[in-house]
Design an enzyme around this catalytic site. Structure first.
Site, PDB file in Angstrom:
ATOM      1  N   GLN A  48       0.850  -1.190   0.000  1.00 26.84           N
ATOM      2  CA  GLN A  48       0.000   0.000   0.000  1.00 26.84           C
ATOM      3  C   GLN A  48       0.884   1.238   0.000  1.00 26.84           C
ATOM      4  O   GLN A  48       2.000   1.213   0.515  1.00 26.84           O
ATOM      5  CB  GLN A  48      -0.879  -0.021   1.261  1.00 26.84           C
ATOM      6  CG  GLN A  48      -1.898   1.098   1.362  1.00 26.84           C
ATOM      7  CD  GLN A  48      -2.872   0.846   2.502  1.00 26.84           C
ATOM      8  OE1 GLN A  48      -3.509  -0.202   2.558  1.00 26.84           O
ATOM      9  NE2 GLN A  48      -3.009   1.790   3.408  1.00 26.84           N
ATOM     10  N   ASN A  50       0.572   5.416   1.138  1.00 28.89           N
ATOM     11  CA  ASN A  50      -0.250   6.330   1.924  1.00 28.89           C
ATOM     12  C   ASN A  50       0.128   7.770   1.633  1.00 28.89           C
ATOM     13  O   ASN A  50       1.284   8.080   1.316  1.00 28.89           O
ATOM     14  CB  ASN A  50      -0.074   6.064   3.423  1.00 28.89           C
ATOM     15  CG  ASN A  50      -0.580   4.695   3.839  1.00 28.89           C
ATOM     16  OD1 ASN A  50      -1.394   4.095   3.161  1.00 28.89           O
ATOM     17  ND2 ASN A  50      -0.086   4.205   4.958  1.00 28.89           N
ATOM     18  N   ARG A  60       0.707  13.458  14.531  1.00 24.08           N
ATOM     19  CA  ARG A  60       0.141  12.126  14.274  1.00 24.08           C
ATOM     20  C   ARG A  60       1.071  11.067  14.877  1.00 24.08           C
ATOM     21  O   ARG A  60       2.262  11.093  14.679  1.00 24.08           O
ATOM     22  CB  ARG A  60      -0.032  11.883  12.774  1.00 24.08           C
ATOM     23  CG  ARG A  60      -0.959  12.876  12.079  1.00 24.08           C
ATOM     24  CD  ARG A  60      -1.109  12.526  10.601  1.00 24.08           C
ATOM     25  NE  ARG A  60      -1.801  13.559   9.863  1.00 24.08           N
ATOM     26  CZ  ARG A  60      -3.080  13.517   9.515  1.00 24.08           C
ATOM     27  NH1 ARG A  60      -3.813  12.480   9.870  1.00 24.08           N
ATOM     28  NH2 ARG A  60      -3.635  14.491   8.822  1.00 24.08           N
ATOM     29  N   HIS A  63       2.135   5.715  15.966  1.00 23.75           N
ATOM     30  CA  HIS A  63       1.363   4.625  15.396  1.00 23.75           C
ATOM     31  C   HIS A  63       2.243   3.405  15.135  1.00 23.75           C
ATOM     32  O   HIS A  63       3.415   3.538  14.780  1.00 23.75           O
ATOM     33  CB  HIS A  63       0.710   5.079  14.080  1.00 23.75           C
ATOM     34  CG  HIS A  63      -0.269   6.202  14.279  1.00 23.75           C
ATOM     35  ND1 HIS A  63      -0.610   7.077  13.271  1.00 23.75           N
ATOM     36  CD2 HIS A  63      -0.984   6.594  15.372  1.00 23.75           C
ATOM     37  CE1 HIS A  63      -1.488   7.958  13.725  1.00 23.75           C
ATOM     38  NE2 HIS A  63      -1.725   7.686  14.994  1.00 23.75           N
ATOM     39  N   LYS A  73       8.024   0.712   6.728  1.00 23.95           N
ATOM     40  CA  LYS A  73       7.625   1.923   6.007  1.00 23.95           C
ATOM     41  C   LYS A  73       8.842   2.614   5.393  1.00 23.95           C
ATOM     42  O   LYS A  73       9.947   2.532   5.927  1.00 23.95           O
ATOM     43  CB  LYS A  73       6.954   2.924   6.954  1.00 23.95           C
ATOM     44  CG  LYS A  73       5.662   2.464   7.577  1.00 23.95           C
ATOM     45  CD  LYS A  73       5.106   3.547   8.498  1.00 23.95           C
ATOM     46  CE  LYS A  73       3.810   3.110   9.157  1.00 23.95           C
ATOM     47  NZ  LYS A  73       3.288   4.167  10.061  1.00 23.95           N
ATOM     48  N   TYR A 133       4.139   7.759   1.841  1.00 26.11           N
ATOM     49  CA  TYR A 133       4.942   6.608   2.214  1.00 26.11           C
ATOM     50  C   TYR A 133       4.455   5.303   1.632  1.00 26.11           C
ATOM     51  O   TYR A 133       3.286   5.147   1.290  1.00 26.11           O
ATOM     52  CB  TYR A 133       5.143   6.489   3.724  1.00 26.11           C
ATOM     53  CG  TYR A 133       4.007   6.812   4.648  1.00 26.11           C
ATOM     54  CD1 TYR A 133       3.324   5.816   5.320  1.00 26.11           C
ATOM     55  CD2 TYR A 133       3.661   8.142   4.903  1.00 26.11           C
ATOM     56  CE1 TYR A 133       2.317   6.119   6.223  1.00 26.11           C
ATOM     57  CE2 TYR A 133       2.661   8.450   5.804  1.00 26.11           C
ATOM     58  CZ  TYR A 133       1.990   7.439   6.466  1.00 26.11           C
ATOM     59  OH  TYR A 133       0.993   7.746   7.352  1.00 26.11           O
ATOM     60  N   ASP A 171      -5.570   9.245  19.294  1.00 27.43           N
ATOM     61  CA  ASP A 171      -4.210   9.417  19.790  1.00 27.43           C
ATOM     62  C   ASP A 171      -4.185  10.061  21.177  1.00 27.43           C
ATOM     63  O   ASP A 171      -3.263   9.818  21.961  1.00 27.43           O
ATOM     64  CB  ASP A 171      -3.388  10.241  18.802  1.00 27.43           C
ATOM     65  CG  ASP A 171      -3.080   9.479  17.520  1.00 27.43           C
ATOM     66  OD1 ASP A 171      -3.319   8.257  17.473  1.00 27.43           O
ATOM     67  OD2 ASP A 171      -2.606  10.111  16.553  1.00 27.43           O
TER      68      ASP A 171
END
Length: 201
Positions: A48, A50, A60, A63, A73, A133, A171
């Site tokens: 995938q 993003n 953010r 994660h 990543k 990413y 978060d």
């Protein structure tokens, strides 16, 4: 392209050469030969890609993905400016609990590689900051977890002039690293290493 090892075991920074001219500029944020030189293997199979856009002050993270499946990543900033942060949350890692950060922007177009099991956070320093990413696993909501980006034990580098960081509801209620470890939800370093061996076979 140049690369640099970060404080977190297995994490890397990449800096491409930028070619400006009177039309604009050109660069390659990912270059396989340099990645292979830095890691000893090709990039993970991409499941995938993003893309996020954030206003100044958005924070953010932190994660991470449940292991297994885990996720690696490769991240860069296509527009704007952000502090990108890798946090070692892999229990048993030689750099467990440590973090490192890289300024990603549209001037140098640095990129970061996150090994399987590491936590990811970033702080947008300008409006319309775009992060792009590649990831090794598809998004599955129940696999995606978070740690508190404000955990004082981590002491992540939120700039003092961002006095009211914009953090999602999820978060804001995320556990600290210590609480997550006690709950048994953190990735295990040895398993992350196994998953990486499978990815790069």
């Amino acid at each position: 392209m140049q690369f640099r090892k970060l404080k977190v075991d297995g994490a890397l920074e990449f800096t491409p050469k930028v070619f400006p001219d009177d039309r604009g500029l050109f660069l390659s944020p990912f270059q396989e030969p340099t990645f292979v030189e830095a890691t000893g293997h090709k990039l993970f199979p991409i499941a995938q890609t993003n893309h996020s856009r954030s206003q100044r002050g958005v924070v953010r993270g932190v994660h991470f993905t449940v292991t297994r499946p885990g996720s690696a990543k490769y991240v860069y900033c296509a527009r704007g400016k952000a502090i990108d942060i890798v946090v070692d949350i892999r229990v048993g890692s030689p750099t467990y609990g440590q973090w490192d950060s890289v300024l990603l922007d549209q001037d140098d177009f640095r990129a970061m590689y996150f090994p399987v099991g590491c936590g990811h956070a970033f702080i947008a320093l300008e409006d319309d900051t775009v992060m792009s990413y590649m990831v090794s696993s598809s998004y599955v909501p129940e696999h995606e977890l978070a740690l508190s980006v404000l955990d004082p034990a981590l002491g992540l580098p939120i700039p003092e002039d961002i006095t009211d960081p914009i953090i999602s509801d999820r978060d804001q209620v995320a556990p600290t690293l210590a609480d997550a470890r006690e709950a048994g939800i953190l990735p295990v370093y040895s398993l992350c290493q196994e998953i990486e061996q499978e990815l790069y076979r």
